[in-house]
Design an enzyme around this catalytic site. Structure first.
Site, PDB file in Angstrom:
ATOM      1  N   GLN A 133       0.826  -1.294  -0.007  1.00  0.00           N
ATOM      2  CA  GLN A 133       0.063   0.030   0.069  1.00  0.00           C
ATOM      3  C   GLN A 133       0.793   0.942  -0.038  1.00  0.00           C
ATOM      4  O   GLN A 133       1.555   1.389   1.040  1.00  0.00           O
ATOM      5  CB  GLN A 133      -1.052   0.013   1.422  1.00  0.00           C
ATOM      6  CG  GLN A 133      -1.831   1.118   1.227  1.00  0.00           C
ATOM      7  CD  GLN A 133      -2.515   1.251   2.751  1.00  0.00           C
ATOM      8  OE1 GLN A 133      -2.004   0.576   3.906  1.00  0.00           O
ATOM      9  NE2 GLN A 133      -3.346   1.978   2.875  1.00  0.00           N
ATOM     10  N   GLY A 134       0.897   1.920  -0.987  1.00  0.00           N
ATOM     11  CA  GLY A 134       1.695   3.137  -1.359  1.00  0.00           C
ATOM     12  C   GLY A 134       0.929   4.362  -0.977  1.00  0.00           C
ATOM     13  O   GLY A 134       0.502   5.049  -2.010  1.00  0.00           O
ATOM     14  N   SER A 136       1.574   6.675   2.313  1.00  0.00           N
ATOM     15  CA  SER A 136       2.511   7.807   2.874  1.00  0.00           C
ATOM     16  C   SER A 136       3.683   8.280   1.995  1.00  0.00           C
ATOM     17  O   SER A 136       4.208   7.468   1.365  1.00  0.00           O
ATOM     18  CB  SER A 136       2.863   7.057   4.258  1.00  0.00           C
ATOM     19  OG  SER A 136       1.748   6.580   5.016  1.00  0.00           O
ATOM     20  N   SER A 168       4.600  -1.280   3.715  1.00  0.00           N
ATOM     21  CA  SER A 168       4.791  -2.404   4.422  1.00  0.00           C
ATOM     22  C   SER A 168       5.026  -3.592   3.203  1.00  0.00           C
ATOM     23  O   SER A 168       4.194  -3.459   2.379  1.00  0.00           O
ATOM     24  CB  SER A 168       3.538  -2.954   5.149  1.00  0.00           C
ATOM     25  OG  SER A 168       3.305  -2.041   6.328  1.00  0.00           O
ATOM     26  N   GLU A 251      -9.285  -1.171   6.528  1.00  0.00           N
ATOM     27  CA  GLU A 251      -7.817  -1.291   6.904  1.00  0.00           C
ATOM     28  C   GLU A 251      -8.028  -1.016   8.669  1.00  0.00           C
ATOM     29  O   GLU A 251      -7.345  -1.664   9.329  1.00  0.00           O
ATOM     30  CB  GLU A 251      -6.978   0.099   6.412  1.00  0.00           C
ATOM     31  CG  GLU A 251      -5.712   0.128   7.206  1.00  0.00           C
ATOM     32  CD  GLU A 251      -4.764   1.081   6.600  1.00  0.00           C
ATOM     33  OE1 GLU A 251      -5.275   1.491   5.509  1.00  0.00           O
ATOM     34  OE2 GLU A 251      -3.667   1.179   6.984  1.00  0.00           O
ATOM     35  N   SER A 372      -2.172   7.329  13.107  1.00  0.00           N
ATOM     36  CA  SER A 372      -1.902   7.319  14.606  1.00  0.00           C
ATOM     37  C   SER A 372      -3.133   7.554  15.473  1.00  0.00           C
ATOM     38  O   SER A 372      -4.398   8.159  15.178  1.00  0.00           O
ATOM     39  CB  SER A 372      -1.074   8.630  14.802  1.00  0.00           C
ATOM     40  OG  SER A 372      -1.702   9.768  14.865  1.00  0.00           O
ATOM     41  N   GLU A 374      -3.562   9.539  18.083  1.00  0.00           N
ATOM     42  CA  GLU A 374      -3.921  11.025  18.254  1.00  0.00           C
ATOM     43  C   GLU A 374      -4.867  11.336  16.960  1.00  0.00           C
ATOM     44  O   GLU A 374      -6.046  12.032  17.445  1.00  0.00           O
ATOM     45  CB  GLU A 374      -2.775  12.014  18.280  1.00  0.00           C
ATOM     46  CG  GLU A 374      -1.598  11.744  19.221  1.00  0.00           C
ATOM     47  CD  GLU A 374      -0.909  10.539  19.199  1.00  0.00           C
ATOM     48  OE1 GLU A 374      -0.792  10.123  18.110  1.00  0.00           O
ATOM     49  OE2 GLU A 374      -0.030  10.278  20.126  1.00  0.00           O
TER      50      GLU A 374
HETATM   51  C1  LIG Z   1       5.032  -0.255  11.006  1.00  0.00           C
HETATM   52  C2  LIG Z   1       4.456   0.819   9.920  1.00  0.00           C
HETATM   53  C3  LIG Z   1       3.909   0.214   8.651  1.00  0.00           C
HETATM   54  C4  LIG Z   1       3.311   1.164   7.910  1.00  0.00           C
HETATM   55  N1  LIG Z   1       2.867   0.692   6.598  1.00  0.00           N
HETATM   56  C5  LIG Z   1       2.543   1.586   5.878  1.00  0.00           C
HETATM   57  C6  LIG Z   1       2.039   1.253   4.435  1.00  0.00           C
HETATM   58  O1  LIG Z   1       1.920  -0.045   4.201  1.00  0.00           O
HETATM   59  N2  LIG Z   1       1.596   1.853   3.622  1.00  0.00           N
HETATM   60  C7  LIG Z   1       1.463   3.363   3.667  1.00  0.00           C
HETATM   61  O2  LIG Z   1       1.013   4.035   2.948  1.00  0.00           O
HETATM   62  N3  LIG Z   1       2.005   3.742   4.977  1.00  0.00           N
HETATM   63  C8  LIG Z   1       2.400   2.964   5.796  1.00  0.00           C
HETATM   64  N4  LIG Z   1       2.726   3.369   7.309  1.00  0.00           N
HETATM   65  C9  LIG Z   1       2.796   4.901   7.549  1.00  0.00           C
HETATM   66  C10 LIG Z   1       1.690   5.303   8.513  1.00  0.00           C
HETATM   67  O3  LIG Z   1       0.574   5.360   7.826  1.00  0.00           O
HETATM   68  C11 LIG Z   1       2.009   6.660   8.974  1.00  0.00           C
HETATM   69  O4  LIG Z   1       3.265   6.557   9.598  1.00  0.00           O
HETATM   70  C12 LIG Z   1       0.975   7.487   9.831  1.00  0.00           C
HETATM   71  O5  LIG Z   1       0.082   7.614   9.107  1.00  0.00           O
HETATM   72  C13 LIG Z   1       1.622   8.849  10.644  1.00  0.00           C
HETATM   73  O6  LIG Z   1       2.167   9.575   9.573  1.00  0.00           O
HETATM   74  P1  LIG Z   1       3.708  10.216   9.651  1.00  0.00           P
HETATM   75  O7  LIG Z   1       4.408   8.845  10.068  1.00  0.00           O
HETATM   76  O8  LIG Z   1       3.847  11.046   8.535  1.00  0.00           O
HETATM   77  O9  LIG Z   1       3.504  10.795  11.001  1.00  0.00           O
HETATM   78  P2  LIG Z   1       3.063  12.476  11.080  1.00  0.00           P
HETATM   79  O10 LIG Z   1       1.741  12.635  10.384  1.00  0.00           O
HETATM   80  O11 LIG Z   1       4.078  13.290  10.629  1.00  0.00           O
HETATM   81  O12 LIG Z   1       2.850  12.709  12.570  1.00  0.00           O
HETATM   82  C14 LIG Z   1       3.679  12.940  13.384  1.00  0.00           C
HETATM   83  C15 LIG Z   1       3.139  12.997  15.007  1.00  0.00           C
HETATM   84  O13 LIG Z   1       2.080  14.221  14.789  1.00  0.00           O
HETATM   85  C16 LIG Z   1       0.718  13.662  15.380  1.00  0.00           C
HETATM   86  N5  LIG Z   1      -0.392  14.351  14.762  1.00  0.00           N
HETATM   87  C17 LIG Z   1      -0.093  14.629  13.175  1.00  0.00           C
HETATM   88  N6  LIG Z   1      -1.374  15.224  12.868  1.00  0.00           N
HETATM   89  C18 LIG Z   1      -2.212  15.229  13.944  1.00  0.00           C
HETATM   90  C19 LIG Z   1      -3.257  15.764  14.304  1.00  0.00           C
HETATM   91  N7  LIG Z   1      -4.060  16.525  13.245  1.00  0.00           N
HETATM   92  N8  LIG Z   1      -3.740  15.875  15.439  1.00  0.00           N
HETATM   93  C20 LIG Z   1      -2.928  15.434  16.420  1.00  0.00           C
HETATM   94  N9  LIG Z   1      -1.858  14.838  16.387  1.00  0.00           N
HETATM   95  C21 LIG Z   1      -1.340  14.833  15.183  1.00  0.00           C
HETATM   96  C22 LIG Z   1       0.663  12.311  14.964  1.00  0.00           C
HETATM   97  O14 LIG Z   1       0.016  11.563  16.081  1.00  0.00           O
HETATM   98  C23 LIG Z   1       2.286  11.909  15.584  1.00  0.00           C
HETATM   99  O15 LIG Z   1       2.365  11.764  16.722  1.00  0.00           O
HETATM  100  C24 LIG Z   1       3.419   2.579   8.172  1.00  0.00           C
HETATM  101  C25 LIG Z   1       3.729   3.066   9.417  1.00  0.00           C
HETATM  102  C26 LIG Z   1       4.483   2.138  10.228  1.00  0.00           C
HETATM  103  C27 LIG Z   1       4.993   2.673  11.493  1.00  0.00           C
END
Ligand SMILES: Cc1cc2nc3c(=O)[nH]c(=O)nc-3n(C[C@H](O)[C@H](O)[C@H](O)COP(=O)(O)OP(=O)(O)OC[C@H]3O[C@@H](n4cnc5c(N)ncnc54)[C@H](O)[C@@H]3O)c2cc1C
Length: 388
Positions: A133-134, A136, A168, A251, A372, A374
């Site tokens: 799933q692409g 992020s 992933s 999901e 997340s 939050e």
């Molecule tokens: C093990 C793992 C597997 C994954 N697999 C996939 C996958 O297969 N495909 C894919 O596309 N993605 C995947 N992801 C990505 C995942 O969906 C993102 O990490 C997640 O959506 C958070 O985005 P970010 O990492 O950019 O963090 P950010 O969005 O930058 O967030 C950083 C922090 O800010 C907080 N935050 C952000 N916005 C808000 C808000 N509006 N209110 C309150 N708090 C906020 C978040 O809770 C977090 O603590 C995976 C991630 C992990 C760790």
């Protein structure tokens, strides 16, 4: 008696007949033993071995229930898939990692791209290939509508340029379902489309990312003028957001159920291992009991969600509740394992302890991946409770 195939004919859609026959198969087929209690040194090794299990399940028809005939399935609905995961876990078998991703990517493909589902989904279901799933990107995770990986229409094709992150199984997946920008950046969620892209297309490169456990579970993906046929659109041009919202209910909903079955199995294993190792700590029974309650709370909620999805209801933002309960239950179990196994989980070796250690590390991400905790709380406050 060994039952080699799933029930057909009048029994085809009967859940109880399916569950009974599946149980008989899982209890009697000794070939399944090679998937029990295994620890895999690498993620590709695990996926390869799980793919063999999928081939076996597919050949008998077992994992084809819950998917439409037009996509290689045998009919039925989400409840059949829920029963499959329940029974695999209850019989000490792994739920193949591929099924985790399939629960996210299968439903939108089946609904919004029937021709793609007809030709390619059977390979996914049968374990001959798996997808990633692409969504992020480096600067678009929670705020997905800001993503920048761009697809430009050129004749019958799209030309894709940009990057995806945290995919992933992305390093070994054969295809990726990508959300890409087809409108202006300012158009936000209105200018997105979803494409199924083959990773062997020229210009596409994947690079594995190792987790803290050392396991290369994720990948980053680079697109340099990657040509994708427009026939690989999932949904309409510029309508990718609607597809993504449909996908998220699975999901966050089906994935939660699937994981709950694994957590129950792991809780049972933990209890047995503590007993076999003679480990008794103050309060350990209460601790295990609390983990059980967390898992049961998740399952109580999740069972309703599965039922609603099976009835074709739209779950929408309510799926965020399932996601929060899932993160809570997952971390509750693995934190208990860490505390009760004590130093063994840090320095012990052997398949059991290696598995606990890898899983504990992975559980740190349970409140991040798929949205997340939050952000889920924000969705519930704004869109479910409609708080001011
Ligand atoms: C093990 C793992 C597997 C994954 N697999 C996939 C996958 O297969 N495909 C894919 O596309 N993605 C995947 N992801 C990505 C995942 O969906 C993102 O990490 C997640 O959506 C958070 O985005 P970010 O990492 O950019 O963090 P950010 O969005 O930058 O967030 C950083 C922090 O800010 C907080 N935050 C952000 N916005 C808000 C808000 N509006 N209110 C309150 N708090 C906020 C978040 O809770 C977090 O603590 C995976 C991630 C992990 C760790």
């Amino acid at each position: 008696m060994t039952s080699t195939t799933a029930p057909r004919g009048d029994d085809r859609k009967s859940l109880s007949a399916y569950r009974a026959a599946l149980r008989e198969f899982l209890e009697s087929d000794t070939a399944l033993d090679e998937w029990r209690g295994r620890h895999y040194p690498t993620v590709p090794a695990e996926l390869q071995h799980h793919a063999q299990l999928m081939k076996l399940l597919y050949a008998g028809g077992w994992n084809r229930y819950g998917w439409p005939v037009s996509a290689g399935g045998l009919g039925g609905d989400e409840r059949h898939r829920a029963v499959l995961y329940d029974e695999l876990s209850a019989h000490g078998l792994p739920v193949p990692g591929q099924h985790l991703v399939m629960e996210t990517l299968g439903p939108p493909t089946v609904r919004f791209a029937p021709e793609v589902a007809r030709t390619l989904f059977p390979g996914f279901l049968g374990g001959t290939e798996w997808w990633g799933q692409g969504f992020s990107e480096p600067e678009a995770g929670s705020d997905l509508a800001s993503l920048r990986c761009r697809a430009t229409r050129e004749g019958d094709d799209y030309i894709v340029n940009g990057q995806k992150l945290w995919t992933s199984y992305g390093a070994t997946a054969r295809r990726l379902v990508c959300l890409v920008r087809t409108g202006t950046t300012e158009s936000r969620h209105r200018g997105l489309s979803m494409l199924l892209i083959d990773v062997d297309t020229p210009g596409l490169q994947t690079r594995p990312i190792a987790l803290a456990s050392g396991r290369e579970e994720l990948a980053e993906v680079f697109f340099d003028s990657v040509r994708v046929p427009a026939s690989r659109l999932i949904g309409e041009h510029d309508q990718g957001w609607a597809v993504a919202m449909y996908l998220l209910q699975f999901e966050r909903g089906m994935y939660a159920w699937l994981t709950s079955t694994v957590l129950l199995q792991r809780l049972n294993t933990l209890r047995n291992q503590l007993r076999d190792r003679g480990i008794r700590r103050d309060g350990s029974a209460v601790r295990l009991g609390n983990v059980y309650l967390d898992i049961v709370a998740l399952r109580a909620r999740s069972a309703q969600t599965v039922q609603r999805l099976a009835e074709g209801e739209t779950i929408g933002p309510e799926a965020s509740t399932d996601k929060i309960l899932l993160g809570t239950a997952e971390q509750s179990l693995y934190d208990a394992a860490r505390d009760l196994l004590g130093p063994l989980i840090d320095i012990g070796t052997g398949p059991d302890l290696d598995t606990w250690r890898d899983e504990w590390w992975y559980s740190r991400a349970a409140t991040i991946l798929g949205g997340s905790a939050e952000v889920q709380r924000g969705i519930i406050a704004d869109r479910v409770l409609k708080l001011p």
